[in-house]
Design a protein around this motif. Structure first.
Motif, short mmCIF file in Angstrom:
data_model
loop_
_atom_site.label_atom_id
_atom_site.label_comp_id
_atom_site.label_asym_id
_atom_site.label_seq_id
_atom_site.Cartn_x
_atom_site.Cartn_y
_atom_site.Cartn_z
N ILE A 74 0.89 -1.16 0.00
CA ILE A 74 0.00 0.00 0.00
C ILE A 74 0.93 1.21 0.00
O ILE A 74 1.52 1.56 1.01
CB ILE A 74 -0.92 0.01 1.24
CG1 ILE A 74 -1.83 -1.21 1.23
CG2 ILE A 74 -1.75 1.31 1.26
CD1 ILE A 74 -2.67 -1.36 2.48
N ARG A 75 1.09 1.83 -1.15
CA ARG A 75 2.01 2.96 -1.30
C ARG A 75 1.42 4.24 -0.71
O ARG A 75 2.12 5.05 -0.13
CB ARG A 75 2.34 3.16 -2.78
CG ARG A 75 3.25 4.32 -3.08
CD ARG A 75 4.64 4.18 -2.49
NE ARG A 75 5.29 2.98 -2.98
CZ ARG A 75 6.28 2.36 -2.34
NH1 ARG A 75 6.75 2.81 -1.21
NH2 ARG A 75 6.82 1.27 -2.85
N ARG A 76 0.10 4.41 -0.89
CA ARG A 76 -0.55 5.61 -0.39
C ARG A 76 -1.98 5.27 -0.02
O ARG A 76 -2.65 4.53 -0.73
CB ARG A 76 -0.54 6.71 -1.45
CG ARG A 76 -1.29 7.95 -1.05
CD ARG A 76 -1.47 9.00 -2.15
NE ARG A 76 -0.79 8.83 -3.40
CZ ARG A 76 -1.34 8.26 -4.48
NH1 ARG A 76 -2.56 7.78 -4.45
NH2 ARG A 76 -0.67 8.18 -5.61
N ARG A 77 -2.44 5.82 1.09
CA ARG A 77 -3.85 5.68 1.49
C ARG A 77 -4.29 7.03 2.03
O ARG A 77 -3.76 7.50 3.03
CB ARG A 77 -4.04 4.61 2.55
CG ARG A 77 -5.50 4.44 2.94
CD ARG A 77 -5.66 3.29 3.93
NE ARG A 77 -7.04 3.04 4.23
CZ ARG A 77 -7.68 3.58 5.27
NH1 ARG A 77 -7.06 4.37 6.12
NH2 ARG A 77 -8.95 3.30 5.48
N LEU A 78 -5.20 7.65 1.34
CA LEU A 78 -5.71 8.96 1.71
C LEU A 78 -7.20 8.82 1.99
O LEU A 78 -7.97 8.42 1.12
CB LEU A 78 -5.46 9.95 0.56
CG LEU A 78 -5.89 11.38 0.74
CD1 LEU A 78 -5.13 12.03 1.90
CD2 LEU A 78 -5.64 12.16 -0.55
N LEU A 79 -7.60 9.12 3.21
CA LEU A 79 -9.00 9.02 3.60
C LEU A 79 -9.56 10.43 3.76
O LEU A 79 -9.07 11.19 4.59
CB LEU A 79 -9.14 8.23 4.90
CG LEU A 79 -10.55 8.02 5.42
CD1 LEU A 79 -11.41 7.28 4.40
CD2 LEU A 79 -10.51 7.26 6.74
N VAL A 80 -10.55 10.75 2.95
CA VAL A 80 -11.20 12.06 2.99
C VAL A 80 -12.61 11.84 3.53
O VAL A 80 -13.41 11.13 2.91
CB VAL A 80 -11.25 12.70 1.58
CG1 VAL A 80 -11.93 14.06 1.64
CG2 VAL A 80 -9.86 12.81 0.99
N ASN A 81 -12.91 12.42 4.68
CA ASN A 81 -14.23 12.27 5.31
C ASN A 81 -15.02 13.56 5.20
O ASN A 81 -14.45 14.65 5.13
CB ASN A 81 -14.09 11.91 6.79
CG ASN A 81 -13.65 10.48 6.99
OD1 ASN A 81 -14.00 9.60 6.23
ND2 ASN A 81 -12.85 10.24 8.01
#
Length: 151
Positions: A10-17
């Motif tokens: 998993i190179r990048r994980r961006l969580l936008v809530n």
């Protein structure tokens, strides 16, 4: 059918809530789910994730592939014989990878819709744009690394 184990990074994980009106969120959820509330608002979001070197176990990294993906999600609660539960309901997934679309429901959970991703990520700043091929979803994110979390 036994689902094969996949390995990768998993190179990048961006969580936008985001916060939503609870009644509006409820209309988007199937039974038995209810929106999980925080300060009287429903919580929804999108998880934007880059996977790299995805491959079956014991295959070399060079045999792997990479993909940009989006999972659209709602924080939910529900009741069952075990009591009150909470979790995440994912009504839609999008991917820039034909492999993910073809393997959706087999190697990866759920159906994956085809999408086009444009990403600039230098480790300090990220600009990401995603548009689904069916035209139903468009996402744009422009962010930078923070020096710390707000109090």
């Amino acid at each position: 059918m036994r689902i094969p184990r996949a390995h990768g990074i998993i190179r990048r994980r961006l969580l936008v809530n985001l916060r939503l009106d609870p009644d509006g969120a409820q209309r988007q959820l199937p039974a038995p789910f209810r929106p999980k509330l925080h300060d009287g608002r429903a919580v929804a979001g999108i998880c934007l994730i880059r996977l790299e070197e995805i491959r079956p176990r014991r295959f070399p990294r060079l045999a792997g592939f990479s993909s940009e993906n989006a999972a659209h999600r709602f924080a939910v609660t529900w009741s069952d014989e075990g009591g009150e539960r909470e979790g995440v309901y994912i009504p839609r997934r999008d991917s820039g990878s034909l492999m993910n679309q073809l393997a959706g429901g087999r190697l990866f959970p759920g159906e994956h819709h085809r999408a086009h991703f444009e990403v600039e990520d230098n480790g300090e700043r990220i600009r990401l744009a995603m548009r689904s091929r069916d035209g139903n979803v468009e996402v744009r994110v422009d962010g930078r690394t923070a020096r710390g979390l707000p109090a």
